[in-house]
Scaffold this motif. Structure first.
Motif, PDB file in Angstrom:
ATOM      1  N   THR A  38      -2.331 -36.185  11.974  1.00 18.95           N
ATOM      2  CA  THR A  38      -2.212 -35.058  12.890  1.00 18.95           C
ATOM      3  C   THR A  38      -2.049 -33.756  12.115  1.00 18.95           C
ATOM      4  O   THR A  38      -1.599 -33.751  10.970  1.00 18.95           O
ATOM      5  N   GLU A  39      -2.411 -32.651  12.745  1.00 19.71           N
ATOM      6  CA  GLU A  39      -2.211 -31.341  12.142  1.00 19.71           C
ATOM      7  C   GLU A  39      -0.916 -30.693  12.621  1.00 19.71           C
ATOM      8  O   GLU A  39      -0.613 -29.550  12.257  1.00 19.71           O
ATOM      9  N   GLU A  40      -0.145 -31.410  13.426  1.00 17.17           N
ATOM     10  CA  GLU A  40       1.129 -30.879  13.900  1.00 17.17           C
ATOM     11  C   GLU A  40       2.114 -30.765  12.735  1.00 17.17           C
ATOM     12  O   GLU A  40       2.161 -31.643  11.865  1.00 17.17           O
ATOM     13  N   VAL A  51       9.176 -33.760   9.222  1.00 14.69           N
ATOM     14  CA  VAL A  51       8.721 -32.382   9.014  1.00 14.69           C
ATOM     15  C   VAL A  51       7.723 -32.360   7.864  1.00 14.69           C
ATOM     16  O   VAL A  51       7.996 -32.906   6.786  1.00 14.69           O
ATOM     17  N   THR A  52       6.567 -31.742   8.083  1.00 14.89           N
ATOM     18  CA  THR A  52       5.589 -31.604   7.010  1.00 14.89           C
ATOM     19  C   THR A  52       5.846 -30.305   6.259  1.00 14.89           C
ATOM     20  O   THR A  52       6.189 -29.283   6.862  1.00 14.89           O
TER      21      THR A  52
END
Length: 204
Positions: A38-40, A51-52
């Protein structure tokens, strides 16, 4: 007044770190497998908020907080990254973790959050397991973190004390739920009765 944890320093690897619920004995352990396709910026799985980071590998200060006021910034320098929903699955004890090595250790310096100094130590807060939460993830330094990291690496000036990103993860009560219950321990008599259709003669 918001309740704030101490400030930890998470060792980030592979551009992410979890804020997770500590498993308690007696509860059925839930497996969490975040989908990083995902890009979230934040991924929620049972028992974890992942958390990315914009930097592949570094140490980031992290503070956890519980606040009854939705949308209140931890301070003027903090930028809201995103908001997600979370519901406790054990007893609600949340901690910030290194990517690979367990609970984060204490940071090297205090961080100002909600007008107070979070002192270095383990970043842990206790949620009410009978509540659900809206989680707001706030950040400092994130916008230019990757560029500053790459620039320092190219100049061979990177210092282990460099701070490229900092985070505050705020839990805001949003609703109620039936609090998770520990699994009832099956007695030896019950187990044998289940396996053999009836209890042994000496247990009837």
């Amino acid at each position: 007044m918001p309740h704030i944890s101490r400030v930890g320093a998470v060792d980030i690897e592979y551009s992410h770190f979890p804020v997770g619920e500590l498993w308690e004995s007696g509860f059925e352990r839930r497996e969490a497998k975040p989908d990083f396709r995902t890009e979230e910026p934040v991924v929620v799985v049972p028992g974890q908020i992942v958390v990315t980071s914009r930097v592949q590998e570094h140490r980031a200060p992290v503070v956890l907080a519980v606040n009854d006021r939705a949308g209140e910034a931890p301070g003027p320098a903090w930028v809201l990254l995103t908001s997600v929903d979370y519901q406790p699955i054990y007893t609600g004890r949340m901690a910030a973790f290194d990517t690979m090595n367990g609970t984060a250790s204490g940071a090297t310096a205090p961080v100002e959050v909600f007008g107070r100094h979070a002192e270095p130590g383990e970043p842990i807060v206790d949620l009410n397991p009978a509540r659900t939460y809206r989680v707001q993830v706030w950040a400092q330094g994130r916008a230019g973190a990757r560029e500053r990291f790459d620039s320092a690496a190219q100049r061979e000036e990177r210092d282990g004390a460099d701070v490229f990103e900092s985070y505050v993860v705020v839990f805001v009560p949003s609703g109620t739920q039936e609090p998770p219950q520990p699994v009832r321990v099956e007695s030896r008599r019950e187990r044998l009765a289940r396996q053999h259709g009836k209890p042994p003669l000496n247990m009837r």
